[in-house]
Enzyme design. Structure first.
Site, PDB file in Angstrom:
ATOM      1  N   HIS A  97       0.942  -0.962   0.006  1.00  0.00           N
ATOM      2  CA  HIS A  97      -0.163   0.065   0.327  1.00  0.00           C
ATOM      3  C   HIS A  97       1.329   1.526   0.200  1.00  0.00           C
ATOM      4  O   HIS A  97       1.909   1.417   1.504  1.00  0.00           O
ATOM      5  CB  HIS A  97      -1.202   0.613   1.245  1.00  0.00           C
ATOM      6  N   HIS A 107      -0.464  -6.416  -4.912  1.00  0.00           N
ATOM      7  CA  HIS A 107      -0.728  -8.017  -4.511  1.00  0.00           C
ATOM      8  C   HIS A 107      -0.800  -8.973  -5.387  1.00  0.00           C
ATOM      9  O   HIS A 107      -0.832  -8.935  -6.642  1.00  0.00           O
ATOM     10  CB  HIS A 107      -2.532  -8.033  -4.251  1.00  0.00           C
ATOM     11  N   ASN A 109       0.395 -13.030  -5.089  1.00  0.00           N
ATOM     12  CA  ASN A 109       0.901 -15.108  -3.889  1.00  0.00           C
ATOM     13  C   ASN A 109       1.313 -16.305  -5.005  1.00  0.00           C
ATOM     14  O   ASN A 109       0.410 -16.053  -5.907  1.00  0.00           O
ATOM     15  CB  ASN A 109      -0.795 -14.800  -3.760  1.00  0.00           C
ATOM     16  N   VAL A 110       1.442 -16.419  -3.906  1.00  0.00           N
ATOM     17  CA  VAL A 110       2.020 -18.376  -4.884  1.00  0.00           C
ATOM     18  C   VAL A 110       2.517 -18.966  -3.611  1.00  0.00           C
ATOM     19  O   VAL A 110       2.544 -18.986  -2.890  1.00  0.00           O
ATOM     20  CB  VAL A 110       3.908 -18.266  -5.439  1.00  0.00           C
ATOM     21  N   HIS A 146       0.156  -6.322 -17.174  1.00  0.00           N
ATOM     22  CA  HIS A 146      -0.813  -7.338 -18.161  1.00  0.00           C
ATOM     23  C   HIS A 146       0.340  -8.081 -20.019  1.00  0.00           C
ATOM     24  O   HIS A 146       0.293  -9.179 -19.468  1.00  0.00           O
ATOM     25  CB  HIS A 146      -1.879  -6.473 -19.064  1.00  0.00           C
TER      26      HIS A 146
END
Length: 304
Positions: A97, A107, A109-110, A146
């Site tokens: 943030h 954000h 995550n793996v 992207h």
């Protein structure tokens, strides 16, 4: 711990180190505080939090490795055949943030999950992804985000990026408000359609891509001037982030239901948030453009 689990754990610990180092260098003043913890029911982790930096208002990069004899409801709800199995869950999860409302929240995550039962074949899968939540959208940033995601997926098949991009758009959606949380990215779960080595290589490609996706955006926007009103709008939009994490987020629900460490699980929440009753952006404003143009179902790469 199996050889597979050891390899995943070693990668995740190294990924946490590399991301923390890169973020500290980009911030230039703040450093991560590490809090190692253990879970009474089995396992533990390394919580790393950075606060009140030059760029980062609050951020966390967490590693956890928990295990137990029974899956929590959030994990077995969509896989009822796994009820009663022992499990191990390993992952790195992060949320950043920034102070400046022109720098998006990010954000990533793996994670790796394996469920075992004596006399039966182990069931394993990978999950993860990364997504971006801008407050003042910039098309260049969305395309870059992207593009990096697409390139990370490319070696694993032409259909991988479109499929996991669509899943991200669907997952990070606030159903009670019928609006997206951000401009998406990648989201995937239950990845085991390839053999273990290929699946693990895919997860590494996604984990390694995060810094390349995020830091160029931070560098472009971190010195942008902003007003009090823009900061207030950032805090208002952060409210949507909180709503999603507490109502829908699988990782939050899994962590709380499995007896995970509450401080680490809720590390993802922003430090300052506001809710205004039935607040509406002025027509034609930058704030209105966020929801009208950026927080819509867009194919950013097809348009650019």
């Amino acid at each position: 711990m199996s050889t597979r689990t050891e390899a995943v754990k070693a990668y995740l610990l190294d990924l946490q180190d590399r991301i923390c180092t890169a973020l500290e260098q980009e911030d230039g003043s703040a450093h991560f505080m590490e809090d190692a913890w253990t879970r009474p029911a089995g396992g533990g982790g390394r919580t790393r939090v950075i606060e009140n930096g030059t760029v980062i208002e609050k951020g966390g990069v967490n590693f956890s490795h928990v295990f137990g004899s029974n899956l929590p409801p959030s994990a077995s709800a969509h896989r009822p055949e796994l009820a009663g199995r022992g499990f191990e869950a390993l992952g790195v999860s992060l949320v950043i943030h920034p102070h400046n409302p022109h720098v998006p929240t990010s954000h990533a995550n793996v994670r790796f999950f394996i469920a075992e039962k004596e006399g039966e074949e182990a069931v394993w899968w990978f999950g993860g992804g990364f997504d971006l939540t801008p407050y003042y959208g910039v098309e260049e940033d969305c395309v870059h985000w992207h593009r990096v995601a697409e390139r990370a997926c490319a070696p694993f098949g032409e259909d991988v990026y479109p499929r996991y991009k669509a899943w991200c758009d669907s997952y990070f959606h606030l159903k009670h408000r019928d609006e997206p949380r951000g401009i998406g990215g990648l989201f995937f779960d239950d990845v085991n359609q390839w053999d273990f080595d290929t699946s693990f290589a895919f997860i590494r490609a996604i984990g390694d891509a995060f810094i390349n996706a995020y830091l160029p955006i931070v560098r472009r926007r971190k010195a942008a001037a902003y007003t009090v009103q823009q900061r207030e709008f950032q805090e208002f939009r952060r409210g949507r982030y909180v709503e999603f994490n507490l109502v829908y987020d699988r990782g939050t629900l899994f962590g709380l239901q499995s007896g995970g460490r509450t401080e680490s699980i809720l590390m993802s929440l922003p430090p300052q948030v506001r809710w205004g009753y039935d607040w509406k952006a002025a027509p034609g404003s930058e704030e209105a453009r966020l929801t009208e143009y950026f927080l819509t179902d867009r194919d950013w790469l097809a348009e650019n």
